[in-house]
Every structure is written in structure tokens, then in C-alpha cells.
Design a protein around this motif. Structure first.
Motif, short mmCIF file in Angstrom:
data_model
loop_
_atom_site.label_atom_id
_atom_site.label_comp_id
_atom_site.label_asym_id
_atom_site.label_seq_id
_atom_site.Cartn_x
_atom_site.Cartn_y
_atom_site.Cartn_z
N LEU A 99 32.62 25.40 47.47
CA LEU A 99 34.04 25.18 47.21
C LEU A 99 34.35 25.29 45.72
N GLN A 100 33.58 24.61 44.88
CA GLN A 100 33.91 24.55 43.46
C GLN A 100 33.91 25.92 42.80
N GLY A 101 32.84 26.68 43.00
CA GLY A 101 32.76 27.97 42.34
C GLY A 101 33.66 29.03 42.95
N THR A 102 33.72 29.08 44.28
CA THR A 102 34.44 30.17 44.95
C THR A 102 35.94 30.04 44.77
N VAL A 103 36.47 28.81 44.78
CA VAL A 103 37.92 28.65 44.59
C VAL A 103 38.34 29.16 43.22
N GLN A 104 37.54 28.85 42.18
CA GLN A 104 37.85 29.35 40.84
C GLN A 104 37.82 30.88 40.80
N THR A 105 36.87 31.47 41.52
CA THR A 105 36.76 32.93 41.54
C THR A 105 37.93 33.55 42.29
N VAL A 106 38.32 32.95 43.42
CA VAL A 106 39.46 33.46 44.19
C VAL A 106 40.73 33.44 43.35
N ALA A 107 40.90 32.38 42.57
CA ALA A 107 42.09 32.29 41.72
C ALA A 107 42.14 33.46 40.74
N ALA A 108 40.98 33.82 40.18
CA ALA A 108 40.93 34.95 39.25
C ALA A 108 41.16 36.27 39.97
N ASP A 109 40.73 36.37 41.24
CA ASP A 109 40.94 37.60 42.01
C ASP A 109 42.41 37.81 42.35
N LEU A 110 43.09 36.73 42.72
CA LEU A 110 44.45 36.86 43.25
C LEU A 110 45.51 36.99 42.17
N TYR A 111 45.24 36.46 40.97
CA TYR A 111 46.28 36.41 39.94
C TYR A 111 45.87 37.25 38.74
N PRO A 112 46.79 38.07 38.22
CA PRO A 112 46.49 38.84 37.01
C PRO A 112 46.37 37.93 35.80
N LEU A 113 45.91 38.49 34.70
CA LEU A 113 45.58 37.70 33.52
C LEU A 113 46.73 36.82 33.05
N GLU A 115 49.07 35.41 34.68
CA GLU A 115 49.41 34.31 35.59
C GLU A 115 48.27 33.34 35.81
N ARG A 116 47.08 33.67 35.32
CA ARG A 116 45.93 32.80 35.59
C ARG A 116 46.06 31.41 34.99
N PRO A 117 46.63 31.25 33.79
CA PRO A 117 46.76 29.88 33.28
C PRO A 117 47.56 28.97 34.21
N LYS A 118 48.59 29.52 34.86
CA LYS A 118 49.42 28.70 35.74
C LYS A 118 48.63 28.20 36.95
N ILE A 119 47.89 29.12 37.60
CA ILE A 119 47.16 28.70 38.79
C ILE A 119 45.97 27.83 38.42
N GLN A 120 45.32 28.12 37.28
CA GLN A 120 44.21 27.27 36.86
C GLN A 120 44.71 25.88 36.47
N ILE A 364 38.95 31.71 31.68
CA ILE A 364 39.75 32.92 31.90
C ILE A 364 39.15 34.10 31.14
N ALA A 365 38.64 33.84 29.93
CA ALA A 365 38.05 34.93 29.14
C ALA A 365 36.84 35.53 29.85
N VAL A 366 35.98 34.68 30.40
CA VAL A 366 34.81 35.19 31.11
C VAL A 366 35.22 35.94 32.37
N GLN A 367 36.14 35.36 33.14
CA GLN A 367 36.57 36.02 34.38
C GLN A 367 37.26 37.35 34.10
N SER A 368 37.93 37.46 32.96
CA SER A 368 38.64 38.69 32.62
C SER A 368 37.74 39.73 31.99
N SER A 369 36.52 39.33 31.61
CA SER A 369 35.61 40.27 30.96
C SER A 369 34.73 41.01 31.95
N VAL A 370 34.81 40.64 33.25
CA VAL A 370 33.95 41.27 34.26
C VAL A 370 34.81 41.80 35.39
N GLY A 371 34.23 42.67 36.19
CA GLY A 371 34.90 43.19 37.36
C GLY A 371 34.70 42.30 38.58
#
Length: 487
Positions: A99-113, A115-120, A364-371
């Protein structure tokens, strides 16, 4: 957010029901494993679930994780003794890691850069609400119903979350260049290494002395498993923890910085409530409020952090945040002895605001630096390092506090030394009933606790400086950002 709430509230709701659980099931000598076992399972499975989500997709991992967590919750409610309850808590943790890791990853998948601060920030709010509501809800259920309801309340929330994810979360189909393979030997090696290391850190100085055969055996075993893990991962076709996690400056610098964050967070979360109750003389609820103000400013600061890092960059925003956190932590020992409760509360409010500017931009920086195919692994690696930092911090600062306290008690006047408690927990319990102590003894013990907590906060300030140096020396000035098309 509902899935995240399951993991977030579980870390706090059990604490206030411990007396009722121990009174019903017994096992006072091992009840700490209700927390340690859960923490171990969550921490060591984070990198495994991160790789699995990159291999098979986020939805299967999230669904399986919620199912395992709910099964563990149901079994915890049916536990017949303390050993069974601890085992089922570990099962809960196996689901909580997903739950902890995957929810954070899903948030990065669903929202562009943008909008990520809002969902995070919204996800951070879940943790803030859980920190405040968890102990209160646990106390109410244990006091007016039965402690088993603490685990049963997870079932309706989890069922709704599971239905929503299964019904409405649709991942786009992605072409696979090769047949998906899972590095199970690597996963088992990581689990063994993390389990042995965290057990040594959590139980050292508690279940056995630091300088003892069990402590040496666990640390030696973790070192051997670490060597085996490196050897296995180097040969694996699709390793659980690939080498690029540490070869890329962006991710390695953030991993180390978040490890330092986990370490320094032990000072307020573990030692501030003791300070508030033992030194300031507050009750459990006011003492909890002194800490909870940090969880109020943190998500607000996180939500506003995008206005800072869009102008200054991810690295500079994080430096501003951690610089402020270092000043707050180092200012704590300057508080007057037995001052007013608003003074540490104000510092915690400032600490939450500072850390909101630090943690979220780095994630957000790490999630945005990878595919997409690397995002789960990268996210899990930074969460894993933060969790390990917390375990190291609990062991390190616990030793600092007890060492300081032991020195103060050894220097106590001979008239009050007989019968004096000899560790932080014993002193805190004694001060919870000050009428049984002489005024001189109670004041001396309060001074001792105050000094011990001051030293812990100085250590936390040093950890903040380490995080600053890590970002300055290792992190690139401009973090690379991949577009969605590149991902």
C-alpha cells in the motif's frame, strides 16, 4: 487515499489499546513486537513491491496488497494469544508494504508534474489525520467496545477501497519487450537482510544488550545477507534493486537524504511526547497535541512547495526546507526548563512547515526523473531508505537518551539515589505518578529527562546537517525531468 489510510492509521491506532490487549492475551514482555513486526514487514517488502509494480503493473500489486492487509486485519481480530497476534501483524505488514509504495507511485502515474504537489499534499493529509485520529479512535474502541474492533474497522474501509480500485482504476496497456521475470532469490535475500538488520536495531538495547552474542549474531547475519544480496542482484536479469538506483546521482542523493529525514524524525515522534508529559507535566491528550501540530503544517507546506521549487528548483527548495528544519531542531535545547507547552508546539509547527518543503519536492523530483517502467522501483527505494533511517534513529537516539540519563542519575545526590529508576521508560513511568516521589527527586528526574531529550534533538539537528551536505555534495543542481512522452 482510502488505501493509504489503511496503512497510515494502523501505525497509530494500536498504541492506545496496548493495556487492554495485554490484559486479555498476556505477553507483556513481547508486546513491542506488535509494532516491530509490522514495521519489519513493511520496510523489507517495499523494494520488492516496487519492482513487482514495474513488472506487472500497479493495479495487481495494489489489489493483492489490500487483500493481504485485510486478511491480516481479520486474523488479528480473531487472535487467541499474543504470539498469534504478532504473527498476524506481520501478515498485515506484508500487505502494508504494497500500500505505502504503490499508492505513491500511482499518484505519480495519474497526475502530471504540475499537479503532483496537490495530490501528494492530499496523501500527506491522510497521514496527518491518521496521526491525530488514530490514538483517539483506538482508545475509544478499546475503552468502550473491544480492542478487536481496532482491526475490524479496517474491513469496511478496505472493502470500499478495494472495490473502487478494482472498478475505476484502469492502467493503459504497455508493450513488453521481454517476458516478465521476478528475481525471487533477490527478493528473499533482501527480505532476510532487512529483517535481520531491523531486528538487531529494534531489539538491541531492549531485548538484549548491544554488546551481546544475540546482537553480534544479528548484525553479522545481516552483513552476510547483504553480501549475498549484492552477488545475487549483480547476476539477476531483472534485479529487485537494480544498480541504477545507486548509480544515478539524483536517486542516490535523495535516498541518503530521506534516510537522514527518517533518522531525525525520531526526535519529535518518539521523544517529544515523553518530554511533554514528564517535563511539562501534560496529560496524554495535550502531549499528543504538542506533537500533532507538526502534522497540520506539513501538508499545507507540501501543497505550497510547488510555488517554491518551480522558481528555485527541486534541490534549492529542499535545501531551504532542511535548513529551516536544522535551525528548529537545534533551537529545541534552548527552550527554558519547564516552559509553557506553546513553546515546543510552536517549534513543531515550524518543523512541519520546513519538512514539507523538503520531502515532497525530492519525492516528486525522483518520480519525474524516471519513466513508468522504473517509477515503482525508484519510489520504493526512497521510502525504504526513509524507513531504515527511522529504525536506525530509534536505536541510535534511544542509546543517546539512555546514556545521557544514566550519566545524570549516576551524578544524583546520594540522598535521592536509592531506588531511583535507571532508564528513560522507568523514569517516565515514575514521573507519571509524581505524588509518590519527593519534590527534590521529581525535579531532578525532570531535569534529567529534559537533558536527555535535548541531546536527542541535538543529534537530530546533526542528521539534518547531514541531509543538507548530501544534497549540496551529491545532488545535481538541476534535477532531470522526463516528459510523459518519454516515460
Amino acid at each position: 487515499m482510502l488505501a493509504m489510510a489503511l496503512a497510515a492509521i494502523d501505525g497509530t491506532i494500536v498504541s492506545t489499546a496496548i493495556p487492554q490487549i495485554v490484559g486479555d492475551l498476556g505477553g507483556f514482555s513481547v508486546f513491542s513486537w506488535l509494532f516491530s513486526g509490522y514495521l519489519l514487514a513493511v520496510t523489507v517488502t517495499l523494494p520488492v513491491y516496487g519492482k513487482l509494480s514495474d513488472t506487472f503493473g500497479r493495479k495487481p500489486v495494489l489489489v493483492v496488497g489490500m487483500a493481504v492487509f485485510l486478511a491480516g486485519s481479520l486474523l488479528c481480530a480473531a487472535a487467541w494469544n499474543m504470539a498469534a497476534l504478532i504473527a498476524f501483524r506481520v501478515l498485515q505488514g506484508l500487505g502494508g508494504g504494497a500500500l505505502q509504495g504503490t499508492v505513491q507511485t500511482v499518484a505519480a502515474d495519474l497526475y502530471p508534474l504540475k499537479e503532483r504537489p496537490k495530490i501528494q499534499a492530499k496523501l500527506s493529509t491522510v497521514w496527518a489525520v491518521s496521526a491525530v485520529a488514530g490514538p483517539a479512535l483506538g482508545g475509544l474502541l478499546a475503552g468502550y467496545a473491544d480492542w478487536r474492533w481496532i482491526f475490524l474497522v479496517n474491513l469496511p474501509v478496505g472493502a470500499v477501497a478495494l472495490w473502487l480500485v478494482a472498478r475505476y482504476f484502469h492502467e493503459p496497456l504497455r508493450a513488453r519487450t521481454a517476458r516478465a521475470r521476478v528475481d525471487w532469490p533477490g527478493a528473499l535475500a533482501i527480505f532476510a537482510c532487512g529483517g535481520l538488520l531491523l531486528t538487531a536495531l529494534v531489539q538491541g538495547g531492549v531485548a538484549w544488550p548491544w554488546l551481546s552474542a544475540p546482537s553480534a549474531a544479528f548484525f553479522a547475519g545481516s552483513a552476510l545477507c547483504a553480501a549475498a544480496t549484492v552477488a545475487i542482484e549483480r547476476r539477476a536479469a531483472q534485479p529487485i534493486i537494480p544498480g541504477w538506483v545507486w548509480r544515478r546521482r539524483t536517486i542516490s542523493a535523495v535516498n541518503l537524504s530521506l534516510g537522514a529525514l527518517g533518522l531525525l524524525m525520531i526526535a519529535p515522534t518518539v521523544f517529544l511526547p515523553t518530554y511533554a508529559q514528564s517535563v511539562l507535566g501534560l496529560g496524554p491528550i495535550p502531549a499528543g497535541f504538542v506533537l500533532s501540530v507538526m502534522t497540520l503544517s506539513w501538508p499545507i507546506s507540501s501543497a505550497l512547495s510547488s510555488r517554491v521549487y518551480t522558481r528555485t528548483g527541486f534541490r534549492n527548495c529542499a535545501l531551504i526546507g532542511m535548513g529551516g528544519a536544522a535551525l528548529v531542531l537545534l533551537a529545541f535545547p534552548l527552550l527554558p526548563y519547564r516552559g509553557a507547552a506553546w513553546q515546543p508546539a510552536l517549534l513543531m509547527l515550524a518543523l512541519g512547515a520546513a519538512l514539507g518543503l523538503f520531502q515532497l519536492p525530492l519525492i516528486i523530483a525522483v518520480q519525474s526523473s524516471v519513466g513508468w517502467s522504473e517509477r515503482g522501483t525508484a519510489t520504493a527505494s526512497i521510502l525504504f531508505c526513509r524507513q531504515v533511517g527511522q529504525s536506525v534513529g530509534a536505536a541510535l537516539f534511544g542509546a543517546v537518551a539512555n546514556s545521557t540519563l544514566a550519566g545524570r542519575l549516576a551524578d544524583a545526590p546520594a540522598a535521592i539515589r536509592p531506588g531511583m529508576p535507571d532508564d528513560l521508560d522507568s523514569v517516565a513511568r515514575a514521573l507519571s505518578h509524581p505524588a509518590a516521589l519527593t519534590a527534590r527527586t521529581a525535579d531532578y528526574l525532570r531535569h534529567a529527562v529534559s537533558t536527555a531529550v535535548d541531546h536527542v534533538y541535538l543529534g537530530a539537528g546533526c542528521a539534518a546537517l547531514v541531509a543538507l551536505l548530501t544534497l549540496v555534495l551529491l545532488a545535481p543542481r538541476r534535477f532531470p525531468v522526463r516528459t510523459e512522452e518519454e516515460g
